[in-house]
Design a protein around this motif. Structure first.
Motif, PDB file in Angstrom:
ATOM      1  N   PRO A   1      62.168  55.005 -51.524  1.00 13.53           N
ATOM      2  CA  PRO A   1      62.336  54.107 -52.667  1.00 13.53           C
ATOM      3  C   PRO A   1      61.088  54.138 -53.563  1.00 13.53           C
ATOM      4  O   PRO A   1      59.970  54.264 -53.071  1.00 13.53           O
ATOM      5  N   GLU A   2      61.305  54.031 -54.876  1.00 13.64           N
ATOM      6  CA  GLU A   2      60.200  54.110 -55.828  1.00 13.64           C
ATOM      7  C   GLU A   2      60.169  52.888 -56.737  1.00 13.64           C
ATOM      8  O   GLU A   2      61.219  52.371 -57.117  1.00 13.64           O
ATOM      9  N   GLY A   3      58.986  52.462 -57.134  1.00 13.16           N
ATOM     10  CA  GLY A   3      58.800  51.401 -58.125  1.00 13.16           C
ATOM     11  C   GLY A   3      59.584  50.145 -57.833  1.00 13.16           C
ATOM     12  O   GLY A   3      59.432  49.532 -56.769  1.00 13.16           O
ATOM     13  N   PRO A   4      60.480  49.744 -58.760  1.00 11.88           N
ATOM     14  CA  PRO A   4      61.214  48.486 -58.581  1.00 11.88           C
ATOM     15  C   PRO A   4      62.233  48.523 -57.439  1.00 11.88           C
ATOM     16  O   PRO A   4      62.788  47.498 -57.066  1.00 11.88           O
ATOM     17  N   GLU A   5      62.487  49.710 -56.881  1.00  5.36           N
ATOM     18  CA  GLU A   5      63.419  49.800 -55.748  1.00  5.36           C
ATOM     19  C   GLU A   5      62.817  49.225 -54.471  1.00  5.36           C
ATOM     20  O   GLU A   5      63.539  48.718 -53.623  1.00  5.36           O
ATOM     21  N   VAL A   6      61.507  49.298 -54.349  1.00  2.00           N
ATOM     22  CA  VAL A   6      60.837  48.900 -53.099  1.00  2.00           C
ATOM     23  C   VAL A   6      61.159  47.452 -52.719  1.00  2.00           C
ATOM     24  O   VAL A   6      61.617  47.201 -51.604  1.00  2.00           O
ATOM     25  N   PRO A   7      60.974  46.462 -53.609  1.00  2.06           N
ATOM     26  CA  PRO A   7      61.318  45.097 -53.194  1.00  2.06           C
ATOM     27  C   PRO A   7      62.821  44.828 -53.156  1.00  2.06           C
ATOM     28  O   PRO A   7      63.257  43.863 -52.537  1.00  2.06           O
ATOM     29  N   ALA A   8      63.626  45.663 -53.799  1.00  2.00           N
ATOM     30  CA  ALA A   8      65.075  45.433 -53.854  1.00  2.00           C
ATOM     31  C   ALA A   8      65.798  45.909 -52.606  1.00  2.00           C
ATOM     32  O   ALA A   8      66.915  45.492 -52.349  1.00  2.00           O
ATOM     33  N   LEU A   9      65.164  46.788 -51.827  1.00  2.00           N
ATOM     34  CA  LEU A   9      65.800  47.377 -50.645  1.00  2.00           C
ATOM     35  C   LEU A   9      65.103  46.915 -49.380  1.00  2.00           C
ATOM     36  O   LEU A   9      63.967  46.452 -49.408  1.00  2.00           O
ATOM     37  N   TYR A  10      65.787  47.085 -48.250  1.00  2.00           N
ATOM     38  CA  TYR A  10      65.167  46.773 -46.964  1.00  2.00           C
ATOM     39  C   TYR A  10      63.981  47.704 -46.738  1.00  2.00           C
ATOM     40  O   TYR A  10      63.982  48.857 -47.191  1.00  2.00           O
ATOM     41  N   ALA A  11      62.980  47.236 -46.016  1.00  3.24           N
ATOM     42  CA  ALA A  11      61.724  47.962 -45.856  1.00  3.24           C
ATOM     43  C   ALA A  11      61.886  49.347 -45.227  1.00  3.24           C
ATOM     44  O   ALA A  11      61.204  50.282 -45.607  1.00  3.24           O
ATOM     45  N   ASP A  12      62.786  49.498 -44.279  1.00  3.71           N
ATOM     46  CA  ASP A  12      62.902  50.777 -43.562  1.00  3.71           C
ATOM     47  C   ASP A  12      63.977  51.697 -44.136  1.00  3.71           C
ATOM     48  O   ASP A  12      64.299  52.711 -43.532  1.00  3.71           O
ATOM     49  N   HIS A  13      64.515  51.384 -45.300  1.00  2.00           N
ATOM     50  CA  HIS A  13      65.602  52.184 -45.864  1.00  2.00           C
ATOM     51  C   HIS A  13      65.092  53.322 -46.747  1.00  2.00           C
ATOM     52  O   HIS A  13      64.064  53.193 -47.393  1.00  2.00           O
ATOM     53  N   VAL A  14      65.848  54.418 -46.732  1.00  3.06           N
ATOM     54  CA  VAL A  14      65.595  55.550 -47.606  1.00  3.06           C
ATOM     55  C   VAL A  14      66.769  55.662 -48.572  1.00  3.06           C
ATOM     56  O   VAL A  14      67.869  55.214 -48.275  1.00  3.06           O
ATOM     57  N   VAL A  15      66.518  56.258 -49.726  1.00  4.79           N
ATOM     58  CA  VAL A  15      67.578  56.444 -50.719  1.00  4.79           C
ATOM     59  C   VAL A  15      68.244  57.785 -50.448  1.00  4.79           C
ATOM     60  O   VAL A  15      67.589  58.810 -50.334  1.00  4.79           O
ATOM     61  N   VAL A  16      69.563  57.761 -50.324  1.00  2.00           N
ATOM     62  CA  VAL A  16      70.360  58.949 -50.038  1.00  2.00           C
ATOM     63  C   VAL A  16      71.161  59.288 -51.284  1.00  2.00           C
ATOM     64  O   VAL A  16      71.858  58.431 -51.822  1.00  2.00           O
ATOM     65  N   VAL A  17      71.044  60.525 -51.736  1.00  2.00           N
ATOM     66  CA  VAL A  17      71.764  60.974 -52.923  1.00  2.00           C
ATOM     67  C   VAL A  17      72.957  61.803 -52.461  1.00  2.00           C
ATOM     68  O   VAL A  17      72.813  62.726 -51.656  1.00  2.00           O
ATOM     69  N   CYS A  18      74.139  61.457 -52.973  1.00  2.00           N
ATOM     70  CA  CYS A  18      75.377  62.146 -52.602  1.00  2.00           C
ATOM     71  C   CYS A  18      76.119  62.570 -53.867  1.00  2.00           C
ATOM     72  O   CYS A  18      75.984  61.943 -54.915  1.00  2.00           O
ATOM     73  N   ALA A  19      76.900  63.636 -53.742  1.00  2.00           N
ATOM     74  CA  ALA A  19      77.754  64.099 -54.835  1.00  2.00           C
ATOM     75  C   ALA A  19      79.184  63.696 -54.544  1.00  2.00           C
ATOM     76  O   ALA A  19      79.643  63.796 -53.408  1.00  2.00           O
ATOM     77  N   THR A  20      79.874  63.220 -55.571  1.00  2.00           N
ATOM     78  CA  THR A  20      81.293  62.879 -55.478  1.00  2.00           C
ATOM     79  C   THR A  20      81.990  63.430 -56.719  1.00  2.00           C
ATOM     80  O   THR A  20      81.321  63.804 -57.692  1.00  2.00           O
ATOM     81  N   PRO A  21      83.319  63.456 -56.727  1.00  2.00           N
ATOM     82  CA  PRO A  21      84.023  63.907 -57.929  1.00  2.00           C
ATOM     83  C   PRO A  21      83.707  63.055 -59.163  1.00  2.00           C
ATOM     84  O   PRO A  21      83.750  63.533 -60.279  1.00  2.00           O
ATOM     85  N   GLU A  22      83.365  61.772 -58.963  1.00  2.00           N
ATOM     86  CA  GLU A  22      83.029  60.879 -60.078  1.00  2.00           C
ATOM     87  C   GLU A  22      81.588  61.019 -60.526  1.00  2.00           C
ATOM     88  O   GLU A  22      81.183  60.392 -61.492  1.00  2.00           O
ATOM     89  N   GLY A  23      80.780  61.786 -59.807  1.00  2.00           N
ATOM     90  CA  GLY A  23      79.365  61.952 -60.140  1.00  2.00           C
ATOM     91  C   GLY A  23      78.476  61.579 -58.972  1.00  2.00           C
ATOM     92  O   GLY A  23      78.932  61.380 -57.847  1.00  2.00           O
ATOM     93  N   GLU A  24      77.204  61.471 -59.261  1.00  2.00           N
ATOM     94  CA  GLU A  24      76.210  61.191 -58.228  1.00  2.00           C
ATOM     95  C   GLU A  24      76.309  59.743 -57.755  1.00  2.00           C
ATOM     96  O   GLU A  24      76.525  58.834 -58.551  1.00  2.00           O
ATOM     97  N   VAL A  25      76.150  59.556 -56.440  1.00  2.00           N
ATOM     98  CA  VAL A  25      76.149  58.232 -55.815  1.00  2.00           C
ATOM     99  C   VAL A  25      74.849  58.081 -55.051  1.00  2.00           C
ATOM    100  O   VAL A  25      74.434  59.001 -54.344  1.00  2.00           O
ATOM    101  N   GLU A  26      74.194  56.922 -55.200  1.00  2.00           N
ATOM    102  CA  GLU A  26      72.986  56.644 -54.433  1.00  2.00           C
ATOM    103  C   GLU A  26      73.258  55.501 -53.469  1.00  2.00           C
ATOM    104  O   GLU A  26      73.780  54.455 -53.849  1.00  2.00           O
ATOM    105  N   LEU A  27      72.911  55.751 -52.212  1.00  2.00           N
ATOM    106  CA  LEU A  27      73.022  54.754 -51.156  1.00  2.00           C
ATOM    107  C   LEU A  27      71.643  54.593 -50.543  1.00  2.00           C
ATOM    108  O   LEU A  27      70.835  55.523 -50.575  1.00  2.00           O
TER     109      LEU A  27
END
Length: 151
Positions: free
Chosen positions: A96-122
């Motif tokens: 997580p970067e910048g404003p994502e750090v306080p918005a997410l749980y401390a031990d979480h990583v951002v996962v980038v996925c491709a879908t037919p509708e476009g990119e999804v971040e989890l």
């Protein structure tokens, strides 16, 4: 003068009961969601959000060929998003970067996925990511491992 305080106490009491009932409803909903399969904490970022913003806390559940995502603070028993296994592909992970750090749980990583509708971040923990990758790779017999999801 006494009736004014009694009215205030009645209003505060009713508000406390309503808040308590909402908390109980959220707990019962979480229990119902996790009854049919294991759940894990996973946040989702809306694709139209500005960089680093737009994260919503949620719970994920694998149900056969799909990943269902439920908002944490919702009373709906229906998933807010559903991704089918054959329409989502893991593309990478990042911290997580910048404003994502306080918005997410401390031990979480951002996962980038491709879908037919476009990119999804989890965003999920490392152990949940391992389970997610295993679920993606454990498709049914006859799965074409060389194919990418439609874009």
């Amino acid at each position: 003068m006494h009736t004014g305080w009694l009215l205030v106490l009645d209003v505060v009491g009713v508000l406390l009961v309503v808040v308590l009932l909402l908390c109980v409803a959220l707990l019962v909903r979480r229990r119902i969601i996790s009854r049919t399969g294991g759940t894990f904490e996973v946040s989702h970022r809306s694709p139209s959000a500005h960089a680093g913003r737009g994260w919503t806390l949620g719970v994920g559940r694998f149900t056969g060929e799909s990943l269902e995502w439920f908002r944490i603070f919702s009373l709906s028993p229906q998933p807010s998003r559903v991704w089918n296994r054959n329409e989502i592909a893991y593309e990478g992970r990042r911290a997580p970067e910048g404003p994502e750090v306080p918005a997410l749980y401390a031990d979480h990583v951002v996962v980038v996925c491709a879908t037919p509708e476009g990119e999804v971040e989890l965003a999920m923990s490392d152990s949940s990511l391992m389970g997610f990758q295993s679920w993606l790779e454990s498709g049914p017999p006859g799965t074409n491992w060389d194919s990418k999801p439609l874009r």
